[in-house]
Design an enzyme around this catalytic site. Structure first.
Site, PDB file in Angstrom:
ATOM      1  N   ILE A  31       0.628  -1.288   0.173  1.00 44.09           N
ATOM      2  CA  ILE A  31       0.070   0.281   0.215  1.00 44.09           C
ATOM      3  C   ILE A  31       0.953   1.218  -0.054  1.00 44.09           C
ATOM      4  CG2 ILE A  31      -0.429   0.242   2.549  1.00 44.09           C
ATOM      5  CD1 ILE A  31      -3.162   0.599   1.855  1.00 44.09           C
ATOM      6  N   ASN A  85      11.864  -8.534   6.813  1.00 45.37           N
ATOM      7  CA  ASN A  85      12.175  -7.791   8.017  1.00 45.37           C
ATOM      8  C   ASN A  85      11.705  -8.718   9.353  1.00 45.37           C
ATOM      9  OD1 ASN A  85      13.110  -5.369   6.937  1.00 45.37           O
ATOM     10  ND2 ASN A  85      11.118  -4.822   6.685  1.00 45.37           N
ATOM     11  N   GLY A  91      12.701  -3.427  11.589  1.00 45.47           N
ATOM     12  CA  GLY A  91      11.755  -2.784  10.618  1.00 45.47           C
ATOM     13  C   GLY A  91      10.448  -3.425  10.348  1.00 45.47           C
ATOM     14  N   GLN A  92      10.148  -4.417  11.103  1.00 41.93           N
ATOM     15  CA  GLN A  92       8.764  -5.222  10.859  1.00 41.93           C
ATOM     16  C   GLN A  92       7.838  -4.318  11.760  1.00 41.93           C
ATOM     17  OE1 GLN A  92       8.824  -9.422  11.948  1.00 41.93           O
ATOM     18  NE2 GLN A  92       6.699  -9.768  10.920  1.00 41.93           N
ATOM     19  N   HIS A  98       6.228 -11.993   5.802  1.00 41.15           N
ATOM     20  CA  HIS A  98       6.344 -11.646   4.526  1.00 41.15           C
ATOM     21  C   HIS A  98       7.559 -11.433   3.839  1.00 41.15           C
ATOM     22  CE1 HIS A  98       5.774  -8.239   7.076  1.00 41.15           C
ATOM     23  NE2 HIS A  98       6.287  -7.418   6.234  1.00 41.15           N
ATOM     24  N   HIS A 100       9.256  -9.029   1.150  1.00 37.61           N
ATOM     25  CA  HIS A 100       9.447  -7.924   0.001  1.00 37.61           C
ATOM     26  C   HIS A 100       9.768  -8.177  -1.348  1.00 37.61           C
ATOM     27  CE1 HIS A 100       7.966  -4.694   3.154  1.00 37.61           C
ATOM     28  NE2 HIS A 100       8.550  -5.626   4.215  1.00 37.61           N
TER      29      HIS A 100
HETATM   30  P1  5GP Z   1       7.123  -4.815   7.273  1.00 34.26           P
HETATM   31  O1  5GP Z   1       7.466  -3.203   7.715  1.00 34.26           O
HETATM   32  O2  5GP Z   1       6.186  -5.346   8.345  1.00 34.26           O
HETATM   33  O3  5GP Z   1       8.447  -5.352   6.812  1.00 34.26           O
HETATM   34  O4  5GP Z   1       6.142  -4.467   5.946  1.00 34.26           O
HETATM   35  C1  5GP Z   1       4.851  -4.310   6.122  1.00 34.26           C
HETATM   36  C2  5GP Z   1       4.737  -3.735   4.838  1.00 34.26           C
HETATM   37  O5  5GP Z   1       3.067  -3.755   4.746  1.00 34.26           O
HETATM   38  C3  5GP Z   1       4.684  -2.298   4.779  1.00 34.26           C
HETATM   39  O6  5GP Z   1       5.675  -1.867   3.386  1.00 34.26           O
HETATM   40  C4  5GP Z   1       3.506  -1.278   4.625  1.00 34.26           C
HETATM   41  O7  5GP Z   1       3.415  -0.466   3.543  1.00 34.26           O
HETATM   42  C5  5GP Z   1       2.499  -2.746   4.095  1.00 34.26           C
HETATM   43  N1  5GP Z   1       1.344  -2.559   4.315  1.00 34.26           N
HETATM   44  C6  5GP Z   1       0.468  -2.227   5.710  1.00 34.26           C
HETATM   45  N2  5GP Z   1      -0.634  -2.159   5.636  1.00 34.26           N
HETATM   46  C7  5GP Z   1      -0.974  -2.654   4.345  1.00 34.26           C
HETATM   47  C8  5GP Z   1      -2.314  -2.799   3.819  1.00 34.26           C
HETATM   48  O8  5GP Z   1      -3.194  -2.649   4.676  1.00 34.26           O
HETATM   49  N3  5GP Z   1      -2.224  -3.153   2.600  1.00 34.26           N
HETATM   50  C9  5GP Z   1      -1.218  -3.277   1.926  1.00 34.26           C
HETATM   51  N4  5GP Z   1      -1.457  -3.954   0.601  1.00 34.26           N
HETATM   52  N5  5GP Z   1       0.183  -3.360   2.278  1.00 34.26           N
HETATM   53  C10 5GP Z   1       0.062  -2.772   3.944  1.00 34.26           C
END
Ligand code: 5GP
Length: 112
Positions: A31, A85, A91-92, A98, A100
Protein backbone atom coordinates in the site's frame (compact mmCIF):
# COMPACT_ATOMS: atom_id res chain seq x y z
CA UNK A 1 -6.07 -12.91 19.32
CA UNK A 2 -6.99 -9.96 17.08
CA UNK A 3 -6.38 -10.43 13.38
CA UNK A 4 -3.71 -8.25 11.86
CA UNK A 5 -4.11 -6.52 8.54
CA UNK A 6 -2.62 -9.35 6.44
CA UNK A 7 -4.95 -11.93 7.99
CA UNK A 8 -7.85 -9.66 7.00
CA UNK A 9 -6.47 -9.46 3.45
CA UNK A 10 -6.19 -13.28 3.30
CA UNK A 11 -9.84 -13.58 4.39
CA UNK A 12 -10.85 -10.85 1.91
CA UNK A 13 -12.22 -8.80 4.77
CA UNK A 14 -10.29 -5.82 3.42
CA UNK A 15 -9.27 -5.23 -0.20
CA UNK A 16 -5.80 -5.58 -1.66
CA UNK A 17 -4.39 -5.40 -5.15
CA UNK A 18 -3.76 -9.12 -5.50
CA UNK A 19 -1.01 -10.22 -7.89
CA UNK A 20 -1.00 -13.97 -7.21
CA UNK A 21 -2.92 -16.47 -5.12
CA UNK A 22 -2.93 -20.23 -4.55
CA UNK A 23 -3.81 -22.52 -1.65
CA UNK A 24 -0.72 -21.63 0.35
CA UNK A 25 0.42 -18.19 -0.74
CA UNK A 26 -0.98 -14.73 -1.45
CA UNK A 27 0.88 -11.83 -3.09
CA UNK A 28 -0.32 -8.25 -3.39
CA UNK A 29 1.00 -4.75 -4.01
CA UNK A 30 2.29 -2.87 -0.98
CA UNK A 31 0.00 0.00 0.00
CA UNK A 32 3.01 2.29 0.50
CA UNK A 33 5.47 1.29 -2.23
CA UNK A 34 9.16 1.94 -1.60
CA UNK A 35 10.10 1.22 -5.23
CA UNK A 36 8.28 1.23 -8.60
CA UNK A 37 7.54 -2.46 -7.96
CA UNK A 38 6.81 -3.37 -4.34
CA UNK A 39 4.97 -6.66 -3.87
CA UNK A 40 4.41 -8.57 -0.63
CA UNK A 41 4.43 -12.39 -0.69
CA UNK A 42 2.84 -13.99 2.35
CA UNK A 43 1.92 -17.48 3.49
CA UNK A 44 -1.75 -18.06 4.27
CA UNK A 45 -0.58 -19.88 7.39
CA UNK A 46 -0.27 -17.55 10.33
CA UNK A 47 3.45 -17.29 11.10
CA UNK A 48 4.11 -13.93 12.82
CA UNK A 49 7.75 -13.70 11.83
CA UNK A 50 10.48 -15.79 10.24
CA UNK A 51 11.96 -16.66 13.64
CA UNK A 52 8.63 -18.26 14.59
CA UNK A 53 8.81 -20.71 11.68
CA UNK A 54 9.51 -24.35 12.43
CA UNK A 55 11.24 -27.20 10.64
CA UNK A 56 7.79 -28.36 9.52
CA UNK A 57 7.50 -25.06 7.58
CA UNK A 58 10.48 -25.95 5.39
CA UNK A 59 8.40 -26.64 2.27
CA UNK A 60 6.26 -23.56 2.83
CA UNK A 61 9.31 -21.31 3.18
CA UNK A 62 10.73 -22.77 -0.03
CA UNK A 63 7.38 -22.20 -1.73
CA UNK A 64 7.42 -18.54 -0.68
CA UNK A 65 10.81 -17.99 -2.31
CA UNK A 66 9.85 -19.88 -5.45
CA UNK A 67 6.63 -17.86 -5.65
CA UNK A 68 8.59 -14.62 -5.36
CA UNK A 69 10.82 -15.84 -8.20
CA UNK A 70 7.79 -16.78 -10.32
CA UNK A 71 6.10 -13.41 -9.76
CA UNK A 72 9.28 -11.61 -10.80
CA UNK A 73 9.65 -13.78 -13.91
CA UNK A 74 5.98 -13.44 -14.88
CA UNK A 75 6.33 -9.66 -14.66
CA UNK A 76 9.61 -9.56 -16.64
CA UNK A 77 11.53 -8.37 -13.60
CA UNK A 78 15.14 -9.57 -13.78
CA UNK A 79 16.74 -7.48 -11.04
CA UNK A 80 15.08 -7.30 -7.68
CA UNK A 81 15.69 -7.27 -3.97
CA UNK A 82 13.89 -9.59 -1.55
CA UNK A 83 13.57 -8.38 2.04
CA UNK A 84 12.29 -10.06 5.19
CA UNK A 85 12.17 -7.83 8.26
CA UNK A 86 12.21 -9.98 11.40
CA UNK A 87 11.19 -8.09 14.53
CA UNK A 88 10.33 -4.46 15.17
CA UNK A 89 13.94 -3.30 15.52
CA UNK A 90 14.61 -4.72 12.06
CA UNK A 91 11.70 -2.72 10.68
CA UNK A 92 8.88 -5.26 10.87
CA UNK A 93 5.54 -3.52 11.34
CA UNK A 94 3.05 -6.25 10.37
CA UNK A 95 3.46 -9.44 12.34
CA UNK A 96 2.55 -11.92 9.66
CA UNK A 97 5.60 -13.29 7.80
CA UNK A 98 6.11 -11.60 4.43
CA UNK A 99 8.73 -11.24 1.73
CA UNK A 100 9.04 -7.83 0.09
CA UNK A 101 9.83 -7.92 -3.65
CA UNK A 102 11.37 -4.55 -4.54
CA UNK A 103 12.35 -3.60 -8.07
CA UNK A 104 12.50 -0.80 -10.60
CA UNK A 105 15.19 1.38 -9.10
CA UNK A 106 18.77 1.12 -7.85
CA UNK A 107 19.28 -0.12 -4.31
CA UNK A 108 22.08 0.88 -1.99
CA UNK A 109 24.23 -1.46 0.07
CA UNK A 110 24.38 -1.75 3.01
CA UNK A 111 20.61 -1.28 3.33
CA UNK A 112 19.42 1.50 5.63
P1 5GP B 1 7.18 -4.68 7.33
O1 5GP B 1 7.51 -3.27 7.76
O2 5GP B 1 6.38 -5.39 8.41
O3 5GP B 1 8.33 -5.48 6.84
O4 5GP B 1 6.25 -4.54 6.07
C1 5GP B 1 4.88 -4.32 6.16
C2 5GP B 1 4.44 -3.73 4.85
O5 5GP B 1 3.03 -3.82 4.79
C3 5GP B 1 4.78 -2.25 4.69
O6 5GP B 1 5.61 -2.07 3.56
C4 5GP B 1 3.43 -1.57 4.55
O7 5GP B 1 3.43 -0.51 3.63
C5 5GP B 1 2.53 -2.72 4.11
N1 5GP B 1 1.15 -2.57 4.51
C6 5GP B 1 0.68 -2.20 5.74
N2 5GP B 1 -0.66 -2.20 5.74
C7 5GP B 1 -1.05 -2.58 4.49
C8 5GP B 1 -2.34 -2.76 3.89
O8 5GP B 1 -3.39 -2.57 4.50
N3 5GP B 1 -2.36 -3.15 2.60
C9 5GP B 1 -1.21 -3.38 1.90
N4 5GP B 1 -1.36 -3.76 0.63
N5 5GP B 1 0.01 -3.22 2.43
C10 5GP B 1 0.09 -2.82 3.71
Amino acid sequence: MTENIFEKIIKKEIPADIIYEDDLVLAFNDISPQAPTHILVIPKKNIPKLSDSKNEDKDLLGTLLLTAKKIAKDNNINNYRLVINNGSEAGQTVFHLHIHILAGRDFGWPPG
